[in-house]
Write an enzyme that holds these catalytic residues in place. Structure first.
Site, PDB file in Angstrom:
ATOM      1  N   GLU A   4      -2.643  -4.280   7.147  1.00 11.64           N
ATOM      2  CA  GLU A   4      -3.882  -5.188   7.291  1.00 11.64           C
ATOM      3  C   GLU A   4      -3.769  -6.314   6.112  1.00 11.64           C
ATOM      4  O   GLU A   4      -4.854  -6.661   5.498  1.00 11.64           O
ATOM      5  CB  GLU A   4      -4.979  -4.491   7.087  1.00 11.64           C
ATOM      6  CG  GLU A   4      -5.488  -3.773   5.570  1.00 11.64           C
ATOM      7  CD  GLU A   4      -4.922  -2.091   5.692  1.00 11.64           C
ATOM      8  OE1 GLU A   4      -4.031  -1.952   6.183  1.00 11.64           O
ATOM      9  OE2 GLU A   4      -5.328  -1.514   4.905  1.00 11.64           O
TER      10      GLU A   4
ATOM     11  N   GLU B   5     -10.005   3.866   6.010  1.00 10.32           N
ATOM     12  CA  GLU B   5      -9.508   4.206   7.458  1.00 10.32           C
ATOM     13  C   GLU B   5     -10.371   4.898   8.270  1.00 10.32           C
ATOM     14  O   GLU B   5     -10.353   4.659   9.462  1.00 10.32           O
ATOM     15  CB  GLU B   5      -8.124   4.891   7.125  1.00 10.32           C
ATOM     16  CG  GLU B   5      -7.073   4.709   6.437  1.00 10.32           C
ATOM     17  CD  GLU B   5      -6.646   3.271   7.028  1.00 10.32           C
ATOM     18  OE1 GLU B   5      -6.600   2.921   8.049  1.00 10.32           O
ATOM     19  OE2 GLU B   5      -5.870   2.549   6.090  1.00 10.32           O
TER      20      GLU B   5
ATOM     21  N   TYR C 246      -8.298   9.066   8.807  1.00 10.45           N
ATOM     22  CA  TYR C 246      -8.693   8.250   9.776  1.00 10.45           C
ATOM     23  C   TYR C 246      -9.486   8.958  11.079  1.00 10.45           C
ATOM     24  O   TYR C 246     -10.470   8.383  11.195  1.00 10.45           O
ATOM     25  CB  TYR C 246      -7.352   8.223  10.501  1.00 10.45           C
ATOM     26  CG  TYR C 246      -6.200   7.307   9.896  1.00 10.45           C
ATOM     27  CD1 TYR C 246      -5.413   7.878   9.027  1.00 10.45           C
ATOM     28  CD2 TYR C 246      -5.992   5.894  10.267  1.00 10.45           C
ATOM     29  CE1 TYR C 246      -4.567   6.787   8.267  1.00 10.45           C
ATOM     30  CE2 TYR C 246      -5.195   5.002   9.727  1.00 10.45           C
ATOM     31  CZ  TYR C 246      -4.591   5.501   8.738  1.00 10.45           C
ATOM     32  OH  TYR C 246      -3.371   4.853   7.844  1.00 10.45           O
TER      33      TYR C 246
ATOM     34  N   HIS D  89      -7.413  -2.675  15.136  1.00 12.91           N
ATOM     35  CA  HIS D  89      -7.519  -1.807  14.006  1.00 12.91           C
ATOM     36  C   HIS D  89      -7.159  -2.625  12.706  1.00 12.91           C
ATOM     37  O   HIS D  89      -8.006  -2.781  11.729  1.00 12.91           O
ATOM     38  CB  HIS D  89      -6.314  -0.602  14.078  1.00 12.91           C
ATOM     39  CG  HIS D  89      -6.277   0.196  12.746  1.00 12.91           C
ATOM     40  ND1 HIS D  89      -7.125   1.329  12.727  1.00 12.91           N
ATOM     41  CD2 HIS D  89      -5.822  -0.054  11.555  1.00 12.91           C
ATOM     42  CE1 HIS D  89      -6.778   1.874  11.275  1.00 12.91           C
ATOM     43  NE2 HIS D  89      -6.054   1.086  10.667  1.00 12.91           N
ATOM     44  N   GLU D  90      -6.074  -3.418  12.657  1.00 15.37           N
ATOM     45  CA  GLU D  90      -5.679  -4.180  11.608  1.00 15.37           C
ATOM     46  C   GLU D  90      -6.876  -5.045  11.144  1.00 15.37           C
ATOM     47  O   GLU D  90      -7.349  -5.642   9.984  1.00 15.37           O
ATOM     48  CB  GLU D  90      -4.216  -4.751  11.541  1.00 15.37           C
ATOM     49  CG  GLU D  90      -3.133  -3.717  11.895  1.00 15.37           C
ATOM     50  CD  GLU D  90      -3.328  -2.327  10.715  1.00 15.37           C
ATOM     51  OE1 GLU D  90      -3.792  -2.393   9.816  1.00 15.37           O
ATOM     52  OE2 GLU D  90      -2.689  -1.393  11.394  1.00 15.37           O
TER      53      GLU D  90
ATOM     54  N   GLN E  44       0.792  -0.960   0.144  1.00 19.98           N
ATOM     55  CA  GLN E  44      -0.012  -0.197   0.008  1.00 19.98           C
ATOM     56  C   GLN E  44       0.952   1.015  -0.029  1.00 19.98           C
ATOM     57  O   GLN E  44       1.902   1.263   0.638  1.00 19.98           O
ATOM     58  CB  GLN E  44      -0.834  -0.018   1.337  1.00 19.98           C
ATOM     59  CG  GLN E  44      -2.152   0.882   1.163  1.00 19.98           C
ATOM     60  CD  GLN E  44      -3.177   0.824   2.277  1.00 19.98           C
ATOM     61  OE1 GLN E  44      -2.636   0.420   3.484  1.00 19.98           O
ATOM     62  NE2 GLN E  44      -4.244   1.633   2.293  1.00 19.98           N
TER      63      GLN E  44
ATOM     64  N   ASP F 158       0.376   8.685  -0.565  1.00 19.63           N
ATOM     65  CA  ASP F 158       0.725   8.360   0.734  1.00 19.63           C
ATOM     66  C   ASP F 158       0.480   9.922   1.382  1.00 19.63           C
ATOM     67  O   ASP F 158       0.196   9.882   2.589  1.00 19.63           O
ATOM     68  CB  ASP F 158       2.320   8.293   1.010  1.00 19.63           C
ATOM     69  CG  ASP F 158       2.589   6.766   1.100  1.00 19.63           C
ATOM     70  OD1 ASP F 158       1.529   5.896   0.787  1.00 19.63           O
ATOM     71  OD2 ASP F 158       4.004   6.623   1.522  1.00 19.63           O
TER      72      ASP F 158
ATOM     73  N   GLY G 221       1.201  -0.925  11.555  1.00 15.42           N
ATOM     74  CA  GLY G 221       0.504  -2.252  11.056  1.00 15.42           C
ATOM     75  C   GLY G 221       0.166  -2.149   9.681  1.00 15.42           C
ATOM     76  O   GLY G 221      -0.282  -1.145   9.121  1.00 15.42           O
TER      77      GLY G 221
ATOM     78  N   ARG H 124       9.836   3.060  12.410  1.00 14.75           N
ATOM     79  CA  ARG H 124       8.409   3.276  12.222  1.00 14.75           C
ATOM     80  C   ARG H 124       8.318   4.831  11.785  1.00 14.75           C
ATOM     81  O   ARG H 124       8.562   6.025  12.946  1.00 14.75           O
ATOM     82  CB  ARG H 124       7.625   3.005  13.438  1.00 14.75           C
ATOM     83  CG  ARG H 124       6.139   3.022  13.430  1.00 14.75           C
ATOM     84  CD  ARG H 124       5.676   2.665  14.600  1.00 14.75           C
ATOM     85  NE  ARG H 124       4.132   2.770  14.508  1.00 14.75           N
ATOM     86  CZ  ARG H 124       3.414   2.447  15.676  1.00 14.75           C
ATOM     87  NH1 ARG H 124       3.933   1.807  16.775  1.00 14.75           N
ATOM     88  NH2 ARG H 124       2.037   2.826  15.672  1.00 14.75           N
TER      89      ARG H 124
ATOM     90  N   HIS I 236     -10.025  -4.049   9.531  1.00 16.16           N
ATOM     91  CA  HIS I 236      -9.719  -3.702   8.113  1.00 16.16           C
ATOM     92  C   HIS I 236     -10.011  -5.021   7.367  1.00 16.16           C
ATOM     93  O   HIS I 236     -10.610  -5.254   6.236  1.00 16.16           O
ATOM     94  CB  HIS I 236      -8.198  -3.568   7.836  1.00 16.16           C
ATOM     95  CG  HIS I 236      -7.680  -2.236   7.740  1.00 16.16           C
ATOM     96  ND1 HIS I 236      -8.371  -1.254   6.801  1.00 16.16           N
ATOM     97  CD2 HIS I 236      -6.779  -1.497   8.369  1.00 16.16           C
ATOM     98  CE1 HIS I 236      -7.779  -0.109   7.159  1.00 16.16           C
ATOM     99  NE2 HIS I 236      -6.995  -0.194   7.992  1.00 16.16           N
TER     100      HIS I 236
END
Ligand code: BES
Ligand code: ZN
Length: 633
Positions: free
Chosen positions: A295, A342, A409, A319-320, A165, A401, A293, A581, A323
């Site tokens: 999904e 999201e 979100y 959350h994941e 993604q 992105d 994370g 991250r 999805h």
């Protein structure tokens, strides 16, 4: 990709949309229905003419050369007279192309674009069923991160993982890389012996001696969900249908952290229907994974920074997991509709957390995200692209992105929470359940979602709602509901006492009772005038700098730099060197570059850490530090 809507509906709601949204659609007559072709500005492919139905990969992973080499077979479907099959590629070396394994053909490449890559035009015949492309990746393929043994926990074997993604799958597989086209896939992989390979598909739980693996994903998914990880990976089961993959060093800690995942799935199923993907496993990746994370279906990819030892960061798994409905079952048609993935997922995640841990805890989690939204909304409104504060985005010509902000979100989730408050939870839940069922294994645009929302929920319940303002206008509408957290009110009171305190005891905190999110909120609310000495007092008692909870450490580091408590210390240096991250790196580097001294430190750390980061994080931090443009590097 294609939406067949009765004429009536289109006309009824045509007035809701502004002209721009109409322009993006090509409307053609198709007997008694109108056929609406959705244009994905981030793909060159033509799935409305010739589309991939199934993709089979046959590849070998070469850690020495850091390339993937082999072939991909596209089983195609012809939807019109077009004899041109267009796939997306980016940084791929194409060797040859065959139709139905026998006819060798030439292909043509379009102009190269640094964000989108290139179109690859392949001439096909009316009877062509399979298009085979022999290819290899390049060592700088953006989807792939190759780790040396030194960059893993075990230090003995190399590691590889992919991140598809939003538009990176085309950097490791030539494919029609648009969420508008769903495909099933299968793969035969050759990896070095002693290593294990897992994908977003059926997985085995132990290594194959010679390194041969076969995978099947029989459900139709968008290409951004094709994912692979290869390394010295081991498995531990958690329930009949859940388990965790990780390097041996992380395995039991990960299994402890994720013990409640089965409970989460049950909670999710109770809310919005059966989990449809068979198994739900997770893989804990090395710390350079650029996201929290991802999904990937059947196998969530996760950062090790959520392994806190006390299960306090597992909402990321909720959350994941969510999805698996919002995103993987019902998918945004284009990256301009990203909030559908999201926003729904943050809403759903919060409902899962509420079911398991109660409303107070869920409100605390959402309240933290709400604060992020307020801050980021302001930044966006004052920045180069204020229109990015609309739910429906227009990212043509830009990196998709850029849409990964708190707008998609949190504004997305807040929109749904506000509708829920207006119609009542019971009706809202029936609607969401029906939405997932009726759009299962399909993609949907924002415009179609709004029609569905009006028809199935708002009109029947005679609810007047400012849907267009929420979706097509900037910022946060006034009717947004407020999430109250009484626990946070108390935390804020404690933070306010930091200024001028004689000792930390005066704050009246019982560390045994304070949860991770209360600490985060406490740190975020340290008064602006707090001195470096007051920071030192807090740190000497609570040891934030070394507390081991990455979320807490990351906010503490930002605040420490902001308040001149420190520009850097060994723990921060280690954190910035090991953790890739982006959500953590970005605010820390941004804070560092605000001062001359900080900038020197930031450049020094980045010079050695950059090689550990994934291309996604590198892209962001390069920009913050002006890295490429500075000839000193
Ligand atoms: N699907 C996203 C990650 C993503 C989005 C990757 C866009 C590439 C482009 C994933 O579900 C996600 O949202 N991850 C968050 C964690 C979540 C708890 C908010 C992250 O990685 O921070
Ligand atoms: Zn997400």
């Amino acid at each position: 990709m294609k939406h067949f809507l009765p004429v009536v509906i289109l006309f009824l709601f045509a007035s809701c949309k502004d002209d721009r949204h109409e322009e993006e659609r090509t409307i053609t007559n198709h007997e008694q229905t109108e056929e609406v072709e959705v244009v994905d500005a981030h793909s060159y492919a033509n799935p409305t003419e010739v589309r991939t139905q199934h993709l089979h990969l046959n590849i070998a992973i070469d850690f020495e050369k850091q390339i993937i080499k082999g072939k991909v077979e596209h089983s195609i479907e012809h939807l019109n007279e077009s004899r041109n099959f267009i796939v997306d590629i980016h940084d791929l070396k194409i060797d040859s192309v065959f139709l139905d394994d026998s006819i060798k053909v030439d292909w043509e490449l379009g102009n190269f674009d640094s964000i989108m890559g290139q179109a690859m035009h392949i001439p096909v015949l009316p009877e062509t069923k399979i298009v085979t492309i022999h290819y290899e990746t390049s060592p700088n393929s953006k989807a792939l991160q190759w780790l040396t043994p030194q960059q893993t926990a075990g230090k003995k074997f190399p590691y590889l993982f992919t991140q598809g993604q939003a538009i990176l799958t085309r950097t490791w597989i030539p494919c029609q890389d648009t969420p508008g086209n769903r495909i099933s896939y299968s793969a035969d992989l050759k990896v070095p012996p002693h290593l294990m390979a897992v994908m977003s598909a059926t997985n085995v739980t132990s290594k194959h001696k010679a390194g041969n693996y076969h995978f099947e994903m029989d459900k139709r998914i968008p290409t951004y969900l094709i994912a692979l990880a290869v390394g010295d990976i081991h498995f531990q089961g958690l329930s009949d249908r859940t388990g965790v993959y990780a390097e041996r060093e992380m395995l039991s800690a990960s299994a402890y952290e994720f013990e409640q995942v089965e409970e989460m799935i049950l909670a999710a199923e109770e809310l919005y229907g059966a989990y449809r993907w068979g198994r739900y496993d997770m893989i804990v990746l090395p710390p350079s994974f650029p996201y929290g994370g991802m999904e990937n279906p059947k196998l969530t990819f996760a950062t090790p920074t959520i392994i806190a030892g006390d299960r306090s960061l597992v909402s990321l798994i909720a959350h994941e997991l969510a999805h698996s409905w919002s995103g993987n079952l019902v998918t945004n048609a284009t990256w301009d509709d990203f909030w559908l993935n999201e926003g729904f997922t943050v809403y759903f995640e919060n409902r899962i957390m509420e079911k398991i841990y109660g409303i107070d805890y869920a409100n605390m989690l959402f309240s933290i995200e709400y604060d992020d939204l307020i801050k980021e909304n302001e930044e966006i409104l004052n920045g180069e692209h204020p229109e990015d504060s609309k739910l429906k985005l227009d990212l043509a010509g830009r990196d998709p992105d850029d849409g990964m902000t708190a707008i998609a979100y949190v504004k997305g989730a807040l929109f749904l929470k506000t509708i829920e408050a207006a119609v009542g939870r019971e009706k809202f839940d029936v609607f969401v359940d029906q939405y997932f069922n009726e759009h299962a294994f399909q993609t949907i645009t924002t415009e179609d979602f709004i029609i569905y929302l009006e028809e199935e929920l708002l009109v029947p319940n005679e609810v007047n709602f400012n849907v267009d303002e929420w979706v097509y206008e900037k910022g946060i509408p006034n009717n947004a509901i407020k999430i109250e957290s009484s626990r946070f009110d108390e935390v804020e009171l404690k933070s306010s006492k930091i200024k001028g305190m004689k000792s930390v005891e005066e704050l009246g905190i019982d560390p045994e009772k304070f949860t991770t999110h209360e600490w985060i909120h406490f740190i975020r609310n340290i008064p602006e005038t707090a001195t470096p000495e007051e920071f030192a007092m807090l740190d000497s008692v609570y040891n934030f700098t070394n507390c081991g909870n990455a979320e807490v450490m990351a906010v503490w580091y930002v605040k420490s730099i902001e308040h001149n408590y420190t520009y850097i210390n060994e723990s921060m240096r280690l954190f910035l060197t090991e953790v890739g991250r982006r959500k953590f790196l970005e605010p820390i580097y941004e804070e560092l570059v605000k001062s001359e001294e900080g900038l020197v430190v930031a450049r020094d750390i980045y010079a050695s850490a950059r090689a550990n980061y994934h291309s996604i994080s590198v892209g962001t931090i390069d920009e913050i530090l002006n890295w490429q443009k500075n000839s000193l590097n």
